[in-house]
Each structure stands twice: as structure tokens, then as C-alpha cells.
Design a protein around this motif. Structure first.
Motif, short mmCIF file in Angstrom:
data_model
loop_
_atom_site.label_atom_id
_atom_site.label_comp_id
_atom_site.label_asym_id
_atom_site.label_seq_id
_atom_site.Cartn_x
_atom_site.Cartn_y
_atom_site.Cartn_z
N TRP A 25 0.65 -1.44 0.07
CA TRP A 25 0.17 0.05 -0.32
C TRP A 25 0.74 1.52 0.04
CZ3 TRP A 25 -4.32 1.97 -1.66
CH2 TRP A 25 -4.72 2.94 -1.16
N ILE A 26 1.41 1.07 0.93
CA ILE A 26 3.23 2.07 1.29
C ILE A 26 3.59 2.57 -0.94
CG2 ILE A 26 4.46 3.11 1.83
CD1 ILE A 26 4.23 1.84 4.49
N ARG A 27 4.22 1.36 -1.30
CA ARG A 27 4.67 1.21 -2.77
C ARG A 27 3.35 2.12 -3.81
NH1 ARG A 27 7.68 -2.26 -2.57
NH2 ARG A 27 5.69 -3.95 -2.58
N LEU A 28 2.60 1.25 -3.28
CA LEU A 28 1.41 1.66 -4.20
C LEU A 28 1.04 3.39 -4.33
CD1 LEU A 28 -1.13 1.29 -6.39
CD2 LEU A 28 -2.18 1.90 -4.48
N LEU A 29 0.79 4.64 -2.81
CA LEU A 29 1.14 5.35 -3.34
C LEU A 29 1.97 6.24 -2.93
CD1 LEU A 29 -0.85 5.42 0.54
CD2 LEU A 29 -1.71 5.70 -1.54
N LYS A 30 3.38 5.88 -2.99
CA LYS A 30 4.25 6.78 -3.63
C LYS A 30 4.36 6.54 -4.88
CE LYS A 30 9.34 6.42 -1.75
NZ LYS A 30 10.26 6.12 -0.81
N MET A 31 3.94 5.79 -5.17
CA MET A 31 4.12 5.63 -6.74
C MET A 31 3.12 6.71 -7.59
SD MET A 31 4.74 1.73 -7.85
CE MET A 31 3.27 1.42 -8.11
N GLU A 32 1.99 6.37 -6.85
CA GLU A 32 1.55 7.83 -7.46
C GLU A 32 1.90 8.68 -6.96
OE1 GLU A 32 -2.29 8.85 -9.08
OE2 GLU A 32 -1.39 6.90 -9.12
N ILE A 33 2.57 9.28 -5.26
CA ILE A 33 2.67 10.71 -5.58
C ILE A 33 3.53 10.98 -6.56
CG2 ILE A 33 4.30 11.88 -3.55
CD1 ILE A 33 2.36 10.32 -1.51
N ARG A 34 5.37 9.61 -7.39
CA ARG A 34 5.78 10.85 -8.39
C ARG A 34 5.22 11.10 -9.50
NH1 ARG A 34 10.55 5.69 -5.78
NH2 ARG A 34 10.98 7.31 -3.93
N LYS A 35 4.21 9.99 -9.45
CA LYS A 35 3.51 10.54 -11.18
C LYS A 35 3.06 11.98 -11.27
CE LYS A 35 0.45 7.34 -11.73
NZ LYS A 35 -0.68 6.30 -12.26
N ARG A 36 2.18 12.23 -10.30
CA ARG A 36 1.59 13.16 -10.08
C ARG A 36 2.54 14.24 -9.83
NH1 ARG A 36 -4.18 12.73 -6.49
NH2 ARG A 36 -4.44 11.09 -7.28
N GLY A 37 3.94 14.46 -9.67
CA GLY A 37 5.22 14.80 -9.29
C GLY A 37 4.36 15.97 -8.07
N LEU A 38 4.55 15.14 -7.04
CA LEU A 38 3.96 15.61 -5.75
C LEU A 38 5.46 15.09 -4.46
CD1 LEU A 38 0.48 15.11 -4.73
CD2 LEU A 38 0.98 17.20 -5.56
N ASN A 39 4.84 16.16 -3.59
CA ASN A 39 6.65 15.60 -2.95
C ASN A 39 5.90 15.55 -0.96
OD1 ASN A 39 9.58 15.34 -2.20
ND2 ASN A 39 10.17 17.75 -2.41
N PRO A 40 6.05 14.07 -0.87
CA PRO A 40 5.54 13.91 0.49
C PRO A 40 6.22 14.53 1.90
CG PRO A 40 6.52 12.03 0.26
CD PRO A 40 6.58 13.34 -1.31
#
Length: 40
Positions: A25-40
């Protein structure tokens, strides 16, 4: 995964990391964040 807004996505990622909700779940969220160009 366009269901969440950018803010919701980052909040979900931080919550998942904080509470150890599972690596997949963490990996999926992290990939989506990167795809959108965000910075957690």
C-alpha cells in the motif's frame, strides 16, 4: 488512481508510513505521488 485529491493522497501516504499499513500500500501511494509530481 484519481479518486483522491493531491492533499488526500499525501495524507494517506504519511498515515500509512506512520502506522505501518503494509509495504504494498505504501509503495502504491508513493508511485502515485511521484506520478503526479508531488513531494510527500
Amino acid at each position: 488512481m484519481k479518486i483522491m485529491t493531491n492533499e488526500q493522497l499525501v495524507a494517506a501516504y504519511r498515515d500509512a508510513k506512520k502506522n505501518n499499513h503494509g509495504a504494498d500500500w505504501i509503495r502504491l501511494l508513493k508511485m502515485e505521488i511521484r506520478k503526479r509530481g508531488l513531494n510527500p
